[in-house]
Design an enzyme around this catalytic site. Structure first.
Site, PDB file in Angstrom:
ATOM      1  N   GLY A  13       0.601  -1.505   0.556  1.00 51.02           N
ATOM      2  CA  GLY A  13      -0.341  -0.059   0.416  1.00 51.02           C
ATOM      3  C   GLY A  13       0.727   1.412   0.462  1.00 51.02           C
ATOM      4  O   GLY A  13       0.324   2.463   0.184  1.00 51.02           O
ATOM      5  N   TYR A 147       5.268 -13.795 -15.275  1.00 48.69           N
ATOM      6  CA  TYR A 147       4.603 -13.358 -14.793  1.00 48.69           C
ATOM      7  C   TYR A 147       2.347 -13.657 -15.008  1.00 48.69           C
ATOM      8  O   TYR A 147       2.351 -13.771 -14.029  1.00 48.69           O
ATOM      9  CB  TYR A 147       4.886 -11.304 -15.221  1.00 48.69           C
ATOM     10  CG  TYR A 147       3.634 -10.973 -14.792  1.00 48.69           C
ATOM     11  CD1 TYR A 147       4.098 -10.238 -13.252  1.00 48.69           C
ATOM     12  CD2 TYR A 147       2.676 -10.412 -15.383  1.00 48.69           C
ATOM     13  CE1 TYR A 147       3.100  -9.472 -12.793  1.00 48.69           C
ATOM     14  CE2 TYR A 147       1.523  -8.908 -14.866  1.00 48.69           C
ATOM     15  CZ  TYR A 147       2.073  -8.453 -13.109  1.00 48.69           C
ATOM     16  OH  TYR A 147       1.142  -7.976 -12.763  1.00 48.69           O
TER      17      TYR A 147
END
Length: 246
Positions: A13, A147
């Site tokens: 965050g 990924y």
């Protein structure tokens, strides 16, 4: 104020989409805890938001567990868990090493799963889990095999966990961004390189531009809120139409 008196935990965050979401959650009354690997940006974000900031690498399960223990002691239970931390990297299949593969999967898939597992005792019944995916799990982009496979696995995991948590009323959903304006593609690049990358990425989006972190964050808050009380197990593309129109 959809999140007044709610405890929201954002893993990853301190920058980009995670920070944009943190600002919106804070503006709607949430009690916040954020994690991140970069201590400098984490401290700045925590001070700005009045949040609990904990340095933690989601690729290290023990660090995530320690962070959650601190969150429990400081804030109590969790109402919303936003699993946003992730790492990227491009390599064509012949050049993918075990180290490269494991570095991406340890954070994006393994780390995310064990973070959710570790958070389960803290999550309140009726809560929400939102996970950051990627349209890379849907699109076949050369050089993106490590990924994309991690994010595809994450998508399957999210749907299964969402099914298992039905008895507790905990909803599990994903947000999958397309090309988005964050600091990741700007690191170490000149202004000319940044503009060239922005033009290239924006050119593949049907809407004709890259997305903003705030646009993805708004989808995260929606799926975390009671407005999405009948939504469970979805993968919401916030990509300017790349998947559906591409």
């Amino acid at each position: 104020m959809r999140f007044t008196h709610k405890c929201v935990v954002i893993l990853g965050g301190n920058a980009g989409i995670g920070l944009a979401a943190a600002r919106m959650f804070a503006a709607e009354g949430a009690k916040l805890a954020i994690t991140g690997r970069n201590r400098e940006t984490l401290a700045a974000a925590a001070e700005e938001l009045g949040a609990l900031g904990i340095a933690s690498d989601m690729g290290d399960v023990s660090q995530t567990q320690a962070a959650l223990t601190e969150i429990e002691h400081t804030l109590g239970g969790i109402d919303v868990l936003f699993v946003n931390a992730g790492v990227g990297g491009f390599a064509a299949m012949p050049h993918v090493t075990e180290e490269f593969w494991d570095g991406i999967h340890n954070v994006n898939l393994r780390g995310a799963f064990f973070a959710i597992q570790s958070a389960l005792p803290l999550l309140r019944d009726g809560g929400a889990i939102v996970i950051t995916g990627s349209i890379g799990s849907e699109l076949a982009l050369a050089g993106n095999v490590a990924y994309a496979s991690a994010k595809a696995g994450l998508r399957a995991m999210a749907r299964t966990v969402g099914k298992e948590l039905l008895p507790r009323g905990i909803r599990v959903n994903m947000v999958s961004p397309g090309p988005t304006e964050t600091e990741i593609f700007k690191r170490g690049a000149s202004e000319a390189e940044i503009e060239a990358t922005r033009a290239m990425l924006g050119g593949v989006v049907p809407l004709g531009r890259m997305g903003e972190a705030e646009e993805v964050a708004r989808a995260v808050l929606f799926l975390s809120s009671k407005e999405a009380s009948f939504i469970n197990g979805v993968d919401l593309y916030v990509d300017g139409g790349c998947v559906e129109l591409g």
